[in-house]
Design a protein around this motif. Structure first.
Motif, short mmCIF file in Angstrom:
data_model
loop_
_atom_site.label_atom_id
_atom_site.label_comp_id
_atom_site.label_asym_id
_atom_site.label_seq_id
_atom_site.Cartn_x
_atom_site.Cartn_y
_atom_site.Cartn_z
N ARG A 90 0.83 -1.21 0.00
CA ARG A 90 0.00 0.00 0.00
C ARG A 90 0.87 1.26 0.00
O ARG A 90 0.52 2.27 -0.61
CB ARG A 90 -0.92 -0.01 1.22
N ASP A 91 2.01 1.20 0.68
CA ASP A 91 2.89 2.36 0.77
C ASP A 91 3.57 2.70 -0.56
O ASP A 91 3.89 3.85 -0.81
CB ASP A 91 3.98 2.12 1.82
N ILE A 92 3.83 1.69 -1.39
CA ILE A 92 4.60 1.93 -2.61
C ILE A 92 3.77 1.85 -3.89
O ILE A 92 4.26 2.19 -4.96
CB ILE A 92 5.79 0.96 -2.72
N MET A 93 2.51 1.45 -3.78
CA MET A 93 1.67 1.27 -4.97
C MET A 93 1.24 2.60 -5.56
O MET A 93 1.26 3.64 -4.90
CB MET A 93 0.43 0.45 -4.63
N ASP A 135 0.77 -6.52 2.68
CA ASP A 135 1.97 -7.36 2.59
C ASP A 135 3.20 -6.46 2.49
O ASP A 135 3.15 -5.39 1.88
CB ASP A 135 1.91 -8.28 1.36
N ASP A 136 4.29 -6.90 3.09
CA ASP A 136 5.48 -6.05 3.10
C ASP A 136 6.21 -6.10 1.75
O ASP A 136 5.94 -6.93 0.89
CB ASP A 136 6.40 -6.38 4.27
N VAL A 137 7.11 -5.15 1.58
CA VAL A 137 7.83 -4.99 0.32
C VAL A 137 8.63 -6.24 -0.03
O VAL A 137 8.75 -6.58 -1.21
CB VAL A 137 8.75 -3.74 0.38
N SER A 142 9.36 -10.85 -3.65
CA SER A 142 9.33 -12.29 -3.82
C SER A 142 8.27 -12.72 -4.84
O SER A 142 8.53 -13.57 -5.70
CB SER A 142 9.05 -12.95 -2.46
N THR A 143 7.09 -12.12 -4.77
CA THR A 143 6.00 -12.47 -5.69
C THR A 143 6.33 -12.07 -7.12
O THR A 143 6.12 -12.84 -8.06
CB THR A 143 4.68 -11.81 -5.22
N MET A 144 6.86 -10.86 -7.30
CA MET A 144 7.23 -10.41 -8.65
C MET A 144 8.30 -11.32 -9.24
O MET A 144 8.23 -11.71 -10.41
CB MET A 144 7.72 -8.96 -8.64
N LYS A 145 9.27 -11.65 -8.43
CA LYS A 145 10.38 -12.48 -8.89
C LYS A 145 9.90 -13.91 -9.22
O LYS A 145 10.21 -14.44 -10.28
CB LYS A 145 11.46 -12.52 -7.81
N GLN A 146 9.12 -14.49 -8.33
CA GLN A 146 8.64 -15.86 -8.52
C GLN A 146 7.77 -15.99 -9.77
O GLN A 146 7.89 -16.95 -10.52
CB GLN A 146 7.84 -16.30 -7.30
#
Length: 139
Positions: free
Chosen positions: A5-8, A85-87, A92-96
């Protein structure tokens, strides 16, 4: 630690799964973005339409963008991240899943999108380099 939420980028707009790819391309252009979440009539996320999808999967494949729906391009279950969810989880999700744009949901509601640049800025330098390298390799 920062959360999704902080970086979106908040306020992501959807394109309907029943709408044409042509309508999606026009919306991408009007909004000046490279991706739009695809939402079903139930308002649930079905996938993401990218400018690359329009070119490669529709135009390059000889399909008619006016007759092809955005829902036809949605592949399987959409990869998302929870707003709280934390950064590290975003990373991890983007990479996976090798995705450059990650829709952010709060419950079942789409609240924003985290782009590769957003994640890279939020991560320490070695981690952002690792993310960019992972997403830049062959799909």
């Amino acid at each position: 630690m920062a959360t999704a939420r902080d970086i979106m980028t908040p306020g992501a707009e959807c394109i309907g799964a029943e709408e044409s790819v042509l309508a999606g391309a026009r919306k991408l252009t009007a909004l000046g973005v490279g991706a739009l979440p695809i939402c079903g009539t139930d308002n649930k996320l079905k996938g993401v339409l990218t400018d690359r999808d329009v070119v490669v999967k529709v135009l390059g494949a000889g399909k008619d963008p006016q007759r092809t729906t955005t829902g036809e391009l949605a592949q399987g279950e959409a990869v998302t991240i929870g707003a709280d969810d934390d950064v590290e989880e975003v990373f991890s999700t983007m990479k996976q899943h090798k995705v450059r744009r990650l829709p952010v949901i709060d419950g079942h509601d789409l609240v924003g999108i985290v782009a590769l640049a957003d994640a890279a800025k939020a991560l320490p330098n070695p981690k952002s380099g690792e993310l960019i390298e992972a997403l830049s390799s062959d799909r």
